[in-house]
Design an enzyme around this catalytic site. Structure first.
Site, PDB file in Angstrom:
ATOM      1  N   CYS A   5       0.297   8.288  -3.249  1.00 16.44           N
ATOM      2  CA  CYS A   5      -0.265   7.445  -4.511  1.00 16.44           C
ATOM      3  C   CYS A   5       0.004   5.837  -4.165  1.00 16.44           C
ATOM      4  O   CYS A   5       0.337   5.550  -2.985  1.00 16.44           O
ATOM      5  CB  CYS A   5       0.727   7.722  -5.784  1.00 16.44           C
ATOM      6  SG  CYS A   5       2.284   7.427  -5.697  1.00 16.44           S
ATOM      7  N   CYS A  79      -4.860   6.573  -5.324  1.00 14.66           N
ATOM      8  CA  CYS A  79      -4.986   5.444  -4.330  1.00 14.66           C
ATOM      9  C   CYS A  79      -6.202   4.988  -3.983  1.00 14.66           C
ATOM     10  O   CYS A  79      -6.412   4.118  -3.021  1.00 14.66           O
ATOM     11  CB  CYS A  79      -3.851   5.767  -3.113  1.00 14.66           C
ATOM     12  SG  CYS A  79      -4.602   7.336  -2.306  1.00 14.66           S
ATOM     13  N   CYS A  83      -6.520   5.368   0.790  1.00 11.44           N
ATOM     14  CA  CYS A  83      -6.318   6.595   1.493  1.00 11.44           C
ATOM     15  C   CYS A  83      -7.330   6.894   2.383  1.00 11.44           C
ATOM     16  O   CYS A  83      -8.451   7.181   2.414  1.00 11.44           O
ATOM     17  CB  CYS A  83      -6.203   7.821   0.571  1.00 11.44           C
ATOM     18  SG  CYS A  83      -5.011   7.513  -0.893  1.00 11.44           S
TER      19      CYS A  83
END
Length: 128
Positions: A5, A79, A83
């Site tokens: 996250c 995220c 990511c």
């Protein structure tokens, strides 16, 4: 298994701790954040302690290429584009409320939803 996250201070920490708890060593679990916070959310620590899971020694960790490369599967939680995506990895995106700024009463509901998803994932990863 890698849980990611933004701050690695709430959702990903709970998911990693719950999977580690339920898997009892059968799955290697990590968590990371695309922009790690200074500490884990105190309401998250309190909610997990209610279930006997101690996050007191945990801390937010940065998301690195090496951590992603080492994972067989990655669960992202809000995220977005931060990511990295690697070919050959299994990715799941879990839309979950962010516990940041929420009281422990609201964090309990998020914890419960993460636990439900973690247990379903564990059943896929390590069939009974």
């Amino acid at each position: 298994m890698l849980f990611v996250c933004v701050h690695n201070a709430g959702r990903s920490q709970m998911a990693a701790a719950l999977l580690d708890h339920h898997a009892k060593g059968r799955v290697h679990v990590r968590s990371a954040g695309s922009d790690p916070a200074d500490q884990i959310n105190p309401a998250v620590v309190a909610a997990m302690a209610e279930w006997g899971i101690d996050l007191g020694k945990e801390f937010p960790k940065p998301l690195t290429d090496e951590v992603v490369e080492a994972a067989d599967a990655v669960v992202t939680m809000g995220c977005g584009d931060a990511c990295p995506i690697y070919p050959g990895k299994r990715y799941l995106d879990w839309e979950l409320d962010d516990p940041a700024g929420k009281p422990v009463e609201q964090v309990r509901a998020i914890r419960g939803e993460i636990d439900r998803r973690v247990q379903a994932l564990l059943a896929e990863l390590v069939p009974a």
